[in-house]
Enzyme design. Structure first.
Site, PDB file in Angstrom:
ATOM      1  N   SER A 141       4.501 -73.487 -32.279  1.00 16.38           N
ATOM      2  CA  SER A 141       4.670 -72.090 -31.786  1.00 16.38           C
ATOM      3  C   SER A 141       6.376 -71.880 -31.551  1.00 16.38           C
ATOM      4  O   SER A 141       6.814 -73.041 -31.270  1.00 16.38           O
ATOM      5  CB  SER A 141       4.335 -72.093 -30.586  1.00 16.38           C
ATOM      6  OG  SER A 141       4.661 -70.538 -29.761  1.00 16.38           O
ATOM      7  N   TYR A 155       1.396 -74.134 -22.338  1.00 17.64           N
ATOM      8  CA  TYR A 155       1.358 -73.762 -23.992  1.00 17.64           C
ATOM      9  C   TYR A 155       2.440 -74.120 -24.520  1.00 17.64           C
ATOM     10  O   TYR A 155       2.310 -75.053 -25.665  1.00 17.64           O
ATOM     11  CB  TYR A 155       1.070 -72.320 -24.362  1.00 17.64           C
ATOM     12  CG  TYR A 155       0.762 -71.815 -25.684  1.00 17.64           C
ATOM     13  CD1 TYR A 155      -0.296 -72.352 -26.254  1.00 17.64           C
ATOM     14  CD2 TYR A 155       1.793 -71.158 -26.344  1.00 17.64           C
ATOM     15  CE1 TYR A 155      -0.522 -71.942 -27.579  1.00 17.64           C
ATOM     16  CE2 TYR A 155       1.615 -70.937 -27.578  1.00 17.64           C
ATOM     17  CZ  TYR A 155       0.335 -71.256 -28.366  1.00 17.64           C
ATOM     18  OH  TYR A 155       0.242 -70.820 -29.798  1.00 17.64           O
TER      19      TYR A 155
HETATM   20  P1  NDP Z   1      -7.359 -67.785 -33.048  1.00 19.12           P
HETATM   21  O1  NDP Z   1      -7.819 -67.625 -31.736  1.00 19.12           O
HETATM   22  O2  NDP Z   1      -7.355 -66.239 -33.939  1.00 19.12           O
HETATM   23  O3  NDP Z   1      -8.345 -68.678 -34.199  1.00 19.12           O
HETATM   24  C1  NDP Z   1      -8.344 -70.001 -33.395  1.00 19.12           C
HETATM   25  C2  NDP Z   1      -8.975 -70.833 -34.709  1.00 19.12           C
HETATM   26  O4  NDP Z   1      -9.075 -72.073 -34.041  1.00 19.12           O
HETATM   27  C3  NDP Z   1     -10.708 -70.350 -34.785  1.00 19.12           C
HETATM   28  O5  NDP Z   1     -10.940 -70.714 -36.209  1.00 19.12           O
HETATM   29  C4  NDP Z   1     -11.094 -71.192 -33.952  1.00 19.12           C
HETATM   30  O6  NDP Z   1     -12.479 -71.514 -34.286  1.00 19.12           O
HETATM   31  C5  NDP Z   1     -10.533 -72.369 -33.817  1.00 19.12           C
HETATM   32  N1  NDP Z   1     -10.436 -73.200 -32.619  1.00 19.12           N
HETATM   33  C6  NDP Z   1     -10.105 -73.058 -31.366  1.00 19.12           C
HETATM   34  N2  NDP Z   1     -10.459 -73.915 -30.618  1.00 19.12           N
HETATM   35  C7  NDP Z   1     -11.129 -74.844 -31.192  1.00 19.12           C
HETATM   36  C8  NDP Z   1     -11.706 -76.201 -31.001  1.00 19.12           C
HETATM   37  N3  NDP Z   1     -11.805 -76.399 -29.582  1.00 19.12           N
HETATM   38  N4  NDP Z   1     -12.368 -76.745 -31.888  1.00 19.12           N
HETATM   39  C9  NDP Z   1     -12.143 -76.550 -33.334  1.00 19.12           C
HETATM   40  N5  NDP Z   1     -11.481 -75.129 -33.771  1.00 19.12           N
HETATM   41  C10 NDP Z   1     -11.217 -74.530 -32.671  1.00 19.12           C
HETATM   42  O7  NDP Z   1      -6.014 -68.229 -33.066  1.00 19.12           O
HETATM   43  P2  NDP Z   1      -4.984 -68.024 -34.090  1.00 19.12           P
HETATM   44  O8  NDP Z   1      -5.353 -67.524 -35.520  1.00 19.12           O
HETATM   45  O9  NDP Z   1      -3.726 -67.050 -33.511  1.00 19.12           O
HETATM   46  O10 NDP Z   1      -3.993 -69.340 -33.975  1.00 19.12           O
HETATM   47  C11 NDP Z   1      -3.968 -70.646 -34.938  1.00 19.12           C
HETATM   48  C12 NDP Z   1      -3.046 -71.417 -34.500  1.00 19.12           C
HETATM   49  O11 NDP Z   1      -1.594 -70.778 -34.699  1.00 19.12           O
HETATM   50  C13 NDP Z   1      -2.941 -72.044 -33.393  1.00 19.12           C
HETATM   51  O12 NDP Z   1      -2.541 -73.187 -33.096  1.00 19.12           O
HETATM   52  C14 NDP Z   1      -2.014 -71.183 -32.124  1.00 19.12           C
HETATM   53  O13 NDP Z   1      -1.656 -72.007 -31.126  1.00 19.12           O
HETATM   54  C15 NDP Z   1      -0.879 -71.032 -33.228  1.00 19.12           C
HETATM   55  N6  NDP Z   1      -0.097 -69.973 -32.961  1.00 19.12           N
HETATM   56  C16 NDP Z   1      -0.827 -68.495 -32.965  1.00 19.12           C
HETATM   57  C17 NDP Z   1       0.155 -67.753 -32.625  1.00 19.12           C
HETATM   58  C18 NDP Z   1      -0.184 -66.044 -32.561  1.00 19.12           C
HETATM   59  O14 NDP Z   1       0.518 -65.091 -32.113  1.00 19.12           O
HETATM   60  N7  NDP Z   1      -1.480 -65.840 -32.996  1.00 19.12           N
HETATM   61  C19 NDP Z   1       1.531 -67.729 -32.011  1.00 19.12           C
HETATM   62  C20 NDP Z   1       2.092 -69.141 -32.296  1.00 19.12           C
HETATM   63  C21 NDP Z   1       1.187 -69.985 -32.419  1.00 19.12           C
HETATM   64  P3  NDP Z   1     -13.790 -71.136 -33.552  1.00 19.12           P
HETATM   65  O15 NDP Z   1     -13.845 -69.457 -33.353  1.00 19.12           O
HETATM   66  O16 NDP Z   1     -14.890 -71.565 -34.504  1.00 19.12           O
HETATM   67  O17 NDP Z   1     -13.916 -71.541 -32.270  1.00 19.12           O
END
Ligand code: NDP
Length: 246
Positions: A141, A155
């Site tokens: 991030s 975070y």
């Molecule tokens: P979302 O919450 O939209 O999606 C998260 C994804 O990760 C889903 O597919 C979810 O699967 C999966 N996930 C969450 N927890 C688990 C778990 N315990 N085990 C397995 N899978 C898990 O997140 P984003 O797409 O926004 O974020 C993706 C990455 O980018 C993350 O690492 C986030 O920290 C990072 N990020 C995002 C930002 C943003 O503004 N969106 C900014 C900076 C970084 P399921 O639905 O099946 O649980």
């Protein structure tokens, strides 16, 4: 568009958001993909269908990223089913917004288990199975570089740890031509951080560009790192944040 033809990819958290867009973007360039999910089996199945419609192989594996043993086992199973492993995208992550006093130590353990321990376990399982010239890509991030508002301590701590992990892996694996990099998004419109959410306006006010990014813009950065043109890029961070850290 076929620069990843036949490459074998694992994307953690590939059911929604950035992970889903990445799994599809890599498949569009010819990759076969195993994606993990935790709580969204239907969304994961939709991503698999979309990839299969492109003529590529896809699997969805239910694995809680907080369970390091399951993560390692899942990466091993995915590599077996795909017939090898070329690219690991450590995308699964959870947000944690609030003052330090709001989080119990159990909360801290859970966030670190998903955002760091699970990433370590996935990389540990991937490294012996990965082909030379492979790619390790971790979703960090922009908050790892600059924290612009209160409530980000846990975070930001979890995401900045990825930088050390990634640089260490770059040093360990360079002799095999394997690269390791962190992609650092800024505000990206997903379920985690919706562009119409309560914190959106404050985030936009802090950007050089006056909008949230899209999942496909982050997927494009990941696709570049996964491809042959990024072979000399390792141990660094690719920040795609609309100028958040400018
Ligand atoms: P979302 O919450 O939209 O999606 C998260 C994804 O990760 C889903 O597919 C979810 O699967 C999966 N996930 C969450 N927890 C688990 C778990 N315990 N085990 C397995 N899978 C898990 O997140 P984003 O797409 O926004 O974020 C993706 C990455 O980018 C993350 O690492 C986030 O920290 C990072 N990020 C995002 C930002 C943003 O503004 N969106 C900014 C900076 C970084 P399921 O639905 O099946 O649980």
């Amino acid at each position: 568009m076929n620069e990843l033809l036949g490459k074998k990819v694992v994307v953690t958290g590939g059911s929604r958001g950035i992970g889903a867009a990445t799994a599809i973007a890599l498949a569009e360039r010819g990759a076969d993909v195993a994606l993990t999910y935790n709580s969204s089996p239907d969304a994961a199945a939709r991503v698999v269908k979309e990839i299969e419609a492109l003529g590529r192989t896809a699997y969805a594996l239910e694995i809680d990223a907080a369970d390091a043993v399951a993560v390692a086992d899942g990466v091993a199973r995915a590599a077996d089913r795909l017939g090898g492993l070329d690219i690991l995208v450590n995308n699964a992550g959870v947000g944690a917004i609030g003052p330090i006093t709001d989080f119990t130590l159990d909360d801290v353990d859970r966030v670190l288990a998903v955002n760091i321990r699970g990433v370590y376990a996935a990389a540990q399982a991937a490294v012996p199975r990965m082909s030379d010239g492979g790619r390790l890509i971790h979703l960090g991030s922009c908050a790892a570089g600059r924290v612009t508002s209160p409530g980000m301590t846990l975070y930001a701590m979890s995401k900045s740890a990825l930088i050390g992990l990634s640089k260490g892996l770059a040093r360990e694996l360079g002799s095999r031509g394997i690269t390791s990099n962190v992609v650092q998004p800024g505000p990206i419109d997903t379920d985690m951080n919706p562009a119409d959410g309560p914190f959106a306006a404050a985030q936009i006010a802090d950007l050089a560009l006056d909008r949230f990014g899209t999942t496909s813009e982050v997927a494009a950065a990941i696709t570049y790192l996964a491809g042959p043109n990024a072979a000399y890029l390792t141990g660094t961070e690719l920040t795609i944040d609309g100028g958040h850290t400018a």
